[in-house]
Motif scaffolding. Sequence first.
Motif, PDB file in Angstrom:
ATOM      1  N   PRO A 115       3.671  29.313  12.689  1.00 27.82           N
ATOM      2  CA  PRO A 115       4.014  29.839  11.360  1.00 27.82           C
ATOM      3  C   PRO A 115       3.786  28.775  10.293  1.00 27.82           C
ATOM      4  N   VAL A 116       3.133  29.133   9.204  1.00 21.06           N
ATOM      5  CA  VAL A 116       2.748  28.125   8.207  1.00 21.06           C
ATOM      6  C   VAL A 116       2.717  28.719   6.805  1.00 21.06           C
ATOM      7  N   HIS A 117       3.073  27.896   5.833  1.00 21.20           N
ATOM      8  CA  HIS A 117       2.843  28.173   4.421  1.00 21.20           C
ATOM      9  C   HIS A 117       1.894  27.089   3.929  1.00 21.20           C
ATOM     10  N   GLY A 118       0.739  27.490   3.424  1.00 19.02           N
ATOM     11  CA  GLY A 118      -0.256  26.527   2.991  1.00 19.02           C
ATOM     12  C   GLY A 118      -0.515  26.599   1.502  1.00 19.02           C
ATOM     13  N   PHE A 119      -0.717  25.435   0.876  1.00 18.97           N
ATOM     14  CA  PHE A 119      -0.942  25.374  -0.564  1.00 18.97           C
ATOM     15  C   PHE A 119      -2.024  24.352  -0.885  1.00 18.97           C
ATOM     16  N   TYR A 120      -2.951  24.774  -1.733  1.00 23.76           N
ATOM     17  CA  TYR A 120      -3.909  23.821  -2.286  1.00 23.76           C
ATOM     18  C   TYR A 120      -3.218  23.058  -3.406  1.00 23.76           C
ATOM     19  N   CYS A 121      -3.353  21.732  -3.378  1.00 24.39           N
ATOM     20  CA  CYS A 121      -2.709  20.891  -4.387  1.00 24.39           C
ATOM     21  C   CYS A 121      -3.526  19.616  -4.543  1.00 24.39           C
ATOM     22  N   ASN A 122      -3.928  19.307  -5.749  1.00 23.19           N
ATOM     23  CA  ASN A 122      -4.629  18.051  -5.994  1.00 23.19           C
ATOM     24  C   ASN A 122      -3.766  16.887  -5.517  1.00 23.19           C
ATOM     25  N   GLU A 123      -4.382  15.919  -4.856  1.00 25.15           N
ATOM     26  CA  GLU A 123      -3.638  14.805  -4.268  1.00 25.15           C
ATOM     27  C   GLU A 123      -2.725  14.106  -5.282  1.00 25.15           C
ATOM     28  N   LYS A 124      -3.184  13.987  -6.522  1.00 21.90           N
ATOM     29  CA  LYS A 124      -2.405  13.292  -7.550  1.00 21.90           C
ATOM     30  C   LYS A 124      -1.138  14.067  -7.934  1.00 21.90           C
ATOM     31  N   GLU A 125      -1.141  15.371  -7.694  1.00 18.93           N
ATOM     32  CA  GLU A 125       0.010  16.203  -8.056  1.00 18.93           C
ATOM     33  C   GLU A 125       1.003  16.395  -6.914  1.00 18.93           C
ATOM     34  N   MET A 126       0.627  15.986  -5.719  1.00 18.26           N
ATOM     35  CA  MET A 126       1.492  16.228  -4.557  1.00 18.26           C
ATOM     36  C   MET A 126       2.896  15.630  -4.689  1.00 18.26           C
ATOM     37  N   PRO A 127       3.040  14.384  -5.204  1.00 13.79           N
ATOM     38  CA  PRO A 127       4.404  13.853  -5.336  1.00 13.79           C
ATOM     39  C   PRO A 127       5.297  14.702  -6.230  1.00 13.79           C
ATOM     40  N   ASN A 128       4.718  15.369  -7.219  1.00 10.64           N
ATOM     41  CA  ASN A 128       5.499  16.202  -8.131  1.00 10.64           C
ATOM     42  C   ASN A 128       5.850  17.566  -7.544  1.00 10.64           C
ATOM     43  N   GLU A 129       5.059  18.023  -6.566  1.00 10.16           N
ATOM     44  CA  GLU A 129       5.223  19.382  -6.050  1.00 10.16           C
ATOM     45  C   GLU A 129       6.028  19.454  -4.758  1.00 10.16           C
ATOM     46  N   ILE A 130       6.062  18.371  -3.991  1.00 12.54           N
ATOM     47  CA  ILE A 130       6.628  18.444  -2.647  1.00 12.54           C
ATOM     48  C   ILE A 130       8.111  18.812  -2.647  1.00 12.54           C
ATOM     49  N   GLY A 131       8.882  18.310  -3.600  1.00 14.65           N
ATOM     50  CA  GLY A 131      10.327  18.556  -3.600  1.00 14.65           C
ATOM     51  C   GLY A 131      10.679  20.018  -3.722  1.00 14.65           C
ATOM     52  N   LYS A 132      10.087  20.696  -4.694  1.00 17.07           N
ATOM     53  CA  LYS A 132      10.411  22.110  -4.905  1.00 17.07           C
ATOM     54  C   LYS A 132       9.928  22.980  -3.737  1.00 17.07           C
ATOM     55  N   LEU A 133       8.793  22.605  -3.127  1.00 18.56           N
ATOM     56  CA  LEU A 133       8.292  23.369  -1.984  1.00 18.56           C
ATOM     57  C   LEU A 133       9.200  23.203  -0.772  1.00 18.56           C
ATOM     58  N   LEU A 134       9.702  21.993  -0.564  1.00 18.77           N
ATOM     59  CA  LEU A 134      10.652  21.773   0.537  1.00 18.77           C
ATOM     60  C   LEU A 134      11.937  22.563   0.321  1.00 18.77           C
ATOM     61  N   ASP A 135      12.434  22.574  -0.901  1.00 17.20           N
ATOM     62  CA  ASP A 135      13.657  23.307  -1.195  1.00 17.20           C
ATOM     63  C   ASP A 135      13.490  24.803  -0.925  1.00 17.20           C
ATOM     64  N   TYR A 136      12.321  25.326  -1.252  1.00 11.12           N
ATOM     65  CA  TYR A 136      12.114  26.777  -1.136  1.00 11.12           C
ATOM     66  C   TYR A 136      11.799  27.199   0.299  1.00 11.12           C
ATOM     67  N   TYR A 137      10.923  26.468   0.989  1.00  9.29           N
ATOM     68  CA  TYR A 137      10.440  26.919   2.300  1.00  9.29           C
ATOM     69  C   TYR A 137      11.210  26.327   3.478  1.00  9.29           C
ATOM     70  N   ARG A 138      11.875  25.214   3.304  1.00  8.64           N
ATOM     71  CA  ARG A 138      12.688  24.591   4.354  1.00  8.64           C
ATOM     72  C   ARG A 138      11.942  24.496   5.686  1.00  8.64           C
ATOM     73  N   PRO A 139      10.803  23.840   5.723  1.00  4.71           N
ATOM     74  CA  PRO A 139      10.034  23.740   6.973  1.00  4.71           C
ATOM     75  C   PRO A 139      10.618  22.693   7.909  1.00  4.71           C
ATOM     76  N   GLN A 140      10.172  22.716   9.154  1.00  2.00           N
ATOM     77  CA  GLN A 140      10.516  21.662  10.107  1.00  2.00           C
ATOM     78  C   GLN A 140       9.429  20.578  10.145  1.00  2.00           C
ATOM     79  N   ILE A 141       8.208  20.949   9.697  1.00  2.00           N
ATOM     80  CA  ILE A 141       7.061  20.040   9.732  1.00  2.00           C
ATOM     81  C   ILE A 141       6.319  20.134   8.390  1.00  2.00           C
ATOM     82  N   VAL A 142       5.880  18.987   7.890  1.00  2.00           N
ATOM     83  CA  VAL A 142       5.093  18.958   6.650  1.00  2.00           C
ATOM     84  C   VAL A 142       3.777  18.226   6.904  1.00  2.00           C
TER      85      VAL A 142
END
Length: 293
Positions: free
Chosen positions: A133-160
Amino acid sequence: MTIKLHSVVGRRSYDKDIVFRVIELKKIDGKEFAILYGEDYRLIADAPLEDLVEMDTRSVHAKAKELKNLEEQSFELFQQDKRLLLEREQHISTKGYTEHSPYFQVPGKVLHLDGDPQYLKKCLDLYEKIGVPVHGFYCNEKEMPNEIGKLLDYYRPQIVVITGHDAYSRSKGKKTDLQAYRHSAYFVQTVLEARKKFPHLDQLVIFAGACQSHFESLIHAGANFASSPTRINIHALDPVYIVSKIAYTPFKDHINVWEVVRNTLTGDKGLGGIESKGVLRTGMPYHSIGEEE
Protein backbone atom coordinates in the motif's frame (compact mmCIF):
# COMPACT_ATOMS: atom_id res chain seq x y z
CA MET A 1 20.31 16.81 -35.44
CA THR A 2 19.19 19.57 -33.07
CA ILE A 3 18.92 18.70 -29.39
CA LYS A 4 15.50 19.74 -28.11
CA LEU A 5 13.57 19.62 -24.84
CA HIS A 6 12.66 15.97 -24.06
CA SER A 7 15.23 14.61 -26.52
CA VAL A 8 16.70 11.25 -25.51
CA VAL A 9 20.46 11.66 -25.54
CA GLY A 10 23.85 10.30 -24.51
CA ARG A 11 27.09 12.10 -23.64
CA ARG A 12 29.97 11.64 -26.08
CA SER A 13 32.52 12.28 -23.33
CA TYR A 14 31.14 9.30 -21.37
CA ASP A 15 30.78 7.02 -24.40
CA LYS A 16 26.96 7.29 -24.14
CA ASP A 17 27.00 4.98 -21.10
CA ILE A 18 23.72 6.31 -19.68
CA VAL A 19 20.54 7.26 -21.52
CA PHE A 20 19.28 10.71 -20.50
CA ARG A 21 16.32 12.89 -21.38
CA VAL A 22 16.66 16.65 -21.72
CA ILE A 23 14.53 18.44 -19.15
CA GLU A 24 15.86 21.99 -19.53
CA LEU A 25 17.92 24.05 -21.98
CA LYS A 26 19.82 27.13 -20.82
CA LYS A 27 22.80 29.35 -21.56
CA ILE A 28 25.76 29.68 -19.19
CA ASP A 29 28.26 32.42 -20.06
CA GLY A 30 26.92 32.42 -23.59
CA LYS A 31 27.33 28.66 -24.03
CA GLU A 32 24.33 26.37 -24.54
CA PHE A 33 23.81 23.64 -21.94
CA ALA A 34 21.21 20.96 -21.28
CA ILE A 35 20.01 19.72 -17.89
CA LEU A 36 19.63 15.95 -18.05
CA TYR A 37 17.70 13.32 -16.11
CA GLY A 38 18.72 9.67 -16.36
CA GLU A 39 16.08 7.52 -18.03
CA ASP A 40 16.71 4.55 -15.72
CA TYR A 41 19.16 5.87 -13.14
CA ARG A 42 18.39 8.54 -10.54
CA LEU A 43 21.10 10.85 -11.87
CA ILE A 44 20.89 14.54 -12.77
CA ALA A 45 23.62 16.06 -14.93
CA ASP A 46 24.36 19.04 -17.12
CA ALA A 47 26.31 18.98 -20.35
CA PRO A 48 27.13 21.35 -23.21
CA LEU A 49 24.95 20.68 -26.24
CA GLU A 50 28.04 19.94 -28.30
CA ASP A 51 28.75 16.93 -26.05
CA LEU A 52 25.31 15.42 -26.61
CA VAL A 53 24.16 13.04 -29.28
CA GLU A 54 20.58 11.98 -29.83
CA MET A 55 20.27 8.26 -29.18
CA ASP A 56 18.94 6.13 -32.02
CA THR A 57 15.93 3.94 -31.34
CA ARG A 58 17.90 0.70 -31.64
CA SER A 59 20.45 1.74 -29.00
CA VAL A 60 17.75 2.92 -26.61
CA HIS A 61 15.81 -0.33 -27.01
CA ALA A 62 18.95 -2.44 -26.49
CA LYS A 63 19.80 -0.67 -23.22
CA ALA A 64 16.15 -0.82 -22.12
CA LYS A 65 15.99 -4.57 -22.82
CA GLU A 66 19.14 -5.21 -20.81
CA LEU A 67 17.79 -3.27 -17.84
CA LYS A 68 14.37 -4.90 -18.19
CA ASN A 69 15.99 -8.32 -17.81
CA LEU A 70 17.74 -7.15 -14.64
CA GLU A 71 14.45 -5.73 -13.30
CA GLU A 72 12.70 -9.05 -13.91
CA GLN A 73 15.48 -10.94 -12.12
CA SER A 74 15.24 -8.61 -9.12
CA PHE A 75 11.46 -8.95 -9.07
CA GLU A 76 11.61 -12.76 -9.11
CA LEU A 77 14.20 -12.82 -6.32
CA PHE A 78 12.09 -10.42 -4.28
CA GLN A 79 8.97 -12.55 -4.82
CA GLN A 80 10.87 -15.60 -3.55
CA ASP A 81 11.88 -13.72 -0.41
CA LYS A 82 8.32 -12.48 0.07
CA ARG A 83 6.87 -15.99 -0.21
CA LEU A 84 9.35 -17.32 2.33
CA LEU A 85 8.56 -14.51 4.77
CA LEU A 86 4.80 -15.02 4.49
CA GLU A 87 5.06 -18.82 4.71
CA ARG A 88 7.16 -18.54 7.85
CA GLU A 89 4.63 -16.14 9.38
CA GLN A 90 1.80 -18.50 8.43
CA HIS A 91 3.62 -21.36 10.14
CA ILE A 92 3.95 -19.29 13.32
CA SER A 93 0.35 -18.00 13.25
CA THR A 94 -1.09 -21.51 12.87
CA LYS A 95 1.28 -23.04 15.45
CA GLY A 96 2.99 -25.25 12.93
CA TYR A 97 -0.20 -25.68 10.85
CA THR A 98 -1.92 -27.44 13.79
CA GLU A 99 -4.57 -24.73 14.05
CA HIS A 100 -6.65 -23.40 11.21
CA SER A 101 -7.87 -20.05 12.50
CA PRO A 102 -8.18 -17.68 9.53
CA TYR A 103 -5.80 -14.72 9.72
CA PHE A 104 -4.85 -11.67 7.71
CA GLN A 105 -1.62 -9.76 7.14
CA VAL A 106 -1.13 -6.01 6.97
CA PRO A 107 2.07 -4.89 5.22
CA GLY A 108 3.55 -1.51 6.06
CA LYS A 109 2.09 1.56 4.36
CA VAL A 110 4.52 3.65 2.31
CA LEU A 111 4.68 7.39 1.66
CA HIS A 112 6.84 7.95 -1.44
CA LEU A 113 8.12 11.44 -2.38
CA ASP A 114 9.84 11.55 -5.75
CA GLY A 115 11.52 14.38 -7.61
CA ASP A 116 10.73 12.80 -10.98
CA PRO A 117 7.10 12.21 -12.06
CA GLN A 118 8.04 9.52 -14.59
CA TYR A 119 10.06 7.58 -12.03
CA LEU A 120 7.23 7.98 -9.54
CA LYS A 121 4.82 6.32 -11.96
CA LYS A 122 7.24 3.42 -12.53
CA CYS A 123 7.61 3.00 -8.78
CA LEU A 124 3.85 3.11 -8.11
CA ASP A 125 3.29 0.46 -10.78
CA LEU A 126 5.85 -1.80 -9.07
CA TYR A 127 4.39 -1.21 -5.59
CA GLU A 128 1.01 -2.29 -6.98
CA LYS A 129 2.53 -5.38 -8.60
CA ILE A 130 4.20 -6.37 -5.33
CA GLY A 131 1.15 -5.55 -3.20
CA VAL A 132 2.48 -2.74 -1.02
CA PRO A 133 0.00 0.00 0.00
CA VAL A 134 1.45 3.37 -1.01
CA HIS A 135 0.70 7.07 -1.38
CA GLY A 136 3.00 8.65 -3.93
CA PHE A 137 3.67 12.32 -4.63
CA TYR A 138 5.79 14.18 -7.12
CA CYS A 139 7.72 16.90 -5.30
CA ASN A 140 10.71 18.96 -6.39
CA GLU A 141 13.68 17.99 -4.22
CA LYS A 142 14.08 21.58 -2.96
CA GLU A 143 10.49 21.59 -1.68
CA MET A 144 10.60 18.24 0.11
CA PRO A 145 11.68 19.64 3.52
CA ASN A 146 8.64 21.94 3.48
CA GLU A 147 6.16 19.24 2.44
CA ILE A 148 7.16 16.18 4.46
CA GLY A 149 5.65 17.27 7.79
CA LYS A 150 2.10 17.82 6.59
CA LEU A 151 2.17 14.59 4.53
CA LEU A 152 3.30 12.58 7.56
CA ASP A 153 0.56 14.11 9.69
CA TYR A 154 -2.12 13.25 7.14
CA TYR A 155 -1.07 9.78 5.92
CA ARG A 156 0.69 8.37 9.02
CA PRO A 157 2.84 5.85 7.10
CA GLN A 158 5.16 3.25 8.58
CA ILE A 159 7.75 3.77 5.80
CA VAL A 160 8.86 6.91 3.94
CA VAL A 161 10.82 7.14 0.69
CA ILE A 162 12.59 10.44 -0.07
CA THR A 163 14.16 10.27 -3.51
CA GLY A 164 14.54 11.88 -6.91
CA HIS A 165 17.73 12.91 -8.67
CA ASP A 166 21.16 13.74 -7.32
CA ALA A 167 24.79 13.97 -8.44
CA TYR A 168 28.24 14.64 -7.04
CA SER A 169 30.29 17.43 -8.66
CA ARG A 170 34.05 17.20 -8.18
CA SER A 171 34.42 20.88 -9.06
CA LYS A 172 32.33 21.84 -6.01
CA GLY A 173 34.33 19.97 -3.38
CA LYS A 174 35.45 16.65 -1.98
CA LYS A 175 33.15 13.65 -1.72
CA THR A 176 32.88 14.35 2.00
CA ASP A 177 31.51 17.87 1.36
CA LEU A 178 27.71 17.97 1.40
CA GLN A 179 27.68 21.16 -0.69
CA ALA A 180 29.33 19.26 -3.55
CA TYR A 181 26.06 17.38 -4.20
CA ARG A 182 23.12 18.56 -6.27
CA HIS A 183 20.26 17.56 -3.94
CA SER A 184 21.75 15.65 -0.99
CA ALA A 185 21.37 18.62 1.37
CA TYR A 186 17.63 18.77 0.62
CA PHE A 187 17.27 15.04 1.23
CA VAL A 188 19.14 15.44 4.54
CA GLN A 189 16.89 18.31 5.62
CA THR A 190 13.80 16.29 4.70
CA VAL A 191 14.98 13.38 6.84
CA LEU A 192 15.62 15.75 9.75
CA GLU A 193 12.10 17.18 9.42
CA ALA A 194 10.63 13.66 9.38
CA ARG A 195 12.58 12.74 12.51
CA LYS A 196 11.09 15.73 14.33
CA LYS A 197 7.75 13.94 13.95
CA PHE A 198 9.01 10.40 14.55
CA PRO A 199 12.37 10.44 16.37
CA HIS A 200 12.70 6.70 16.90
CA LEU A 201 14.15 4.61 14.06
CA ASP A 202 11.48 1.93 14.55
CA GLN A 203 8.58 4.39 14.62
CA LEU A 204 9.17 5.37 11.02
CA VAL A 205 11.49 3.60 8.58
CA ILE A 206 13.10 6.05 6.15
CA PHE A 207 14.82 5.47 2.83
CA ALA A 208 16.53 8.57 1.41
CA GLY A 209 18.77 9.41 -1.52
CA ALA A 210 19.32 9.03 -5.25
CA CYS A 211 22.32 8.62 -7.57
CA GLN A 212 25.66 9.42 -5.92
CA SER A 213 23.97 10.87 -2.80
CA HIS A 214 25.92 11.65 0.39
CA PHE A 215 25.22 8.38 2.20
CA GLU A 216 26.87 9.23 5.52
CA SER A 217 24.95 12.49 5.98
CA LEU A 218 21.63 10.80 5.25
CA ILE A 219 22.27 8.06 7.82
CA HIS A 220 23.44 10.58 10.43
CA ALA A 221 20.30 12.64 9.80
CA GLY A 222 18.15 9.63 10.72
CA ALA A 223 17.58 7.55 7.58
CA ASN A 224 17.42 3.78 8.11
CA PHE A 225 18.54 3.12 4.54
CA ALA A 226 20.17 5.43 2.02
CA SER A 227 22.29 5.80 -1.11
CA SER A 228 25.07 5.85 -2.19
CA PRO A 229 27.95 4.39 -0.09
CA THR A 230 30.44 4.42 -2.96
CA ARG A 231 28.75 7.32 -4.81
CA ILE A 232 27.61 5.22 -7.75
CA ASN A 233 24.34 5.55 -9.63
CA ILE A 234 21.26 3.71 -8.36
CA HIS A 235 18.43 2.32 -10.45
CA ALA A 236 15.09 4.10 -10.48
CA LEU A 237 13.31 1.14 -8.84
CA ASP A 238 15.86 0.35 -6.11
CA PRO A 239 13.98 2.28 -3.39
CA VAL A 240 10.87 0.17 -4.06
CA TYR A 241 12.72 -3.12 -3.49
CA ILE A 242 14.27 -1.77 -0.29
CA VAL A 243 11.04 -0.65 1.34
CA SER A 244 8.94 -3.56 0.04
CA LYS A 245 11.27 -5.96 1.85
CA ILE A 246 10.69 -3.92 5.02
CA ALA A 247 6.92 -3.79 4.42
CA TYR A 248 6.71 -7.60 4.31
CA THR A 249 9.06 -8.36 7.20
CA PRO A 250 7.21 -8.99 10.52
CA PHE A 251 7.56 -6.16 13.05
CA LYS A 252 9.09 -8.53 15.61
CA ASP A 253 11.96 -9.40 13.26
CA HIS A 254 15.15 -7.46 12.71
CA ILE A 255 16.28 -6.93 9.14
CA ASN A 256 19.82 -7.72 8.13
CA VAL A 257 21.02 -4.94 5.83
CA TRP A 258 22.53 -7.38 3.34
CA GLU A 259 19.20 -9.23 3.07
CA VAL A 260 17.53 -5.95 2.10
CA VAL A 261 19.99 -4.78 -0.54
CA ARG A 262 21.03 -8.09 -2.12
CA ASN A 263 18.11 -8.29 -4.56
CA THR A 264 18.25 -4.68 -5.70
CA LEU A 265 19.65 -3.82 -9.11
CA THR A 266 22.49 -1.76 -7.61
CA GLY A 267 23.58 -3.82 -4.60
CA ASP A 268 25.62 -2.76 -1.59
CA LYS A 269 27.88 -0.35 -3.49
CA GLY A 270 24.95 1.94 -4.13
CA LEU A 271 22.67 1.14 -1.18
CA GLY A 272 23.18 0.61 2.54
CA GLY A 273 21.68 1.17 5.93
CA ILE A 274 21.44 0.14 9.55
CA GLU A 275 19.69 -2.75 11.28
CA SER A 276 15.96 -2.03 11.49
CA LYS A 277 12.71 -3.78 12.32
CA GLY A 278 10.10 -4.92 9.83
CA VAL A 279 6.55 -3.53 9.89
CA LEU A 280 4.29 -6.42 8.76
CA ARG A 281 1.57 -7.32 11.26
CA THR A 282 -0.63 -10.40 11.38
CA GLY A 283 -4.18 -10.36 12.72
CA MET A 284 -7.16 -12.69 13.15
CA PRO A 285 -9.84 -13.72 12.62
CA TYR A 286 -10.23 -13.13 8.91
CA HIS A 287 -13.78 -13.07 7.64
CA SER A 288 -14.73 -11.96 4.16
CA ILE A 289 -18.12 -10.24 4.08
CA GLY A 290 -20.29 -11.97 1.55
CA GLU A 291 -18.89 -15.45 2.04
CA GLU A 292 -21.46 -18.11 2.79
CA GLU A 293 -21.72 -19.13 6.44
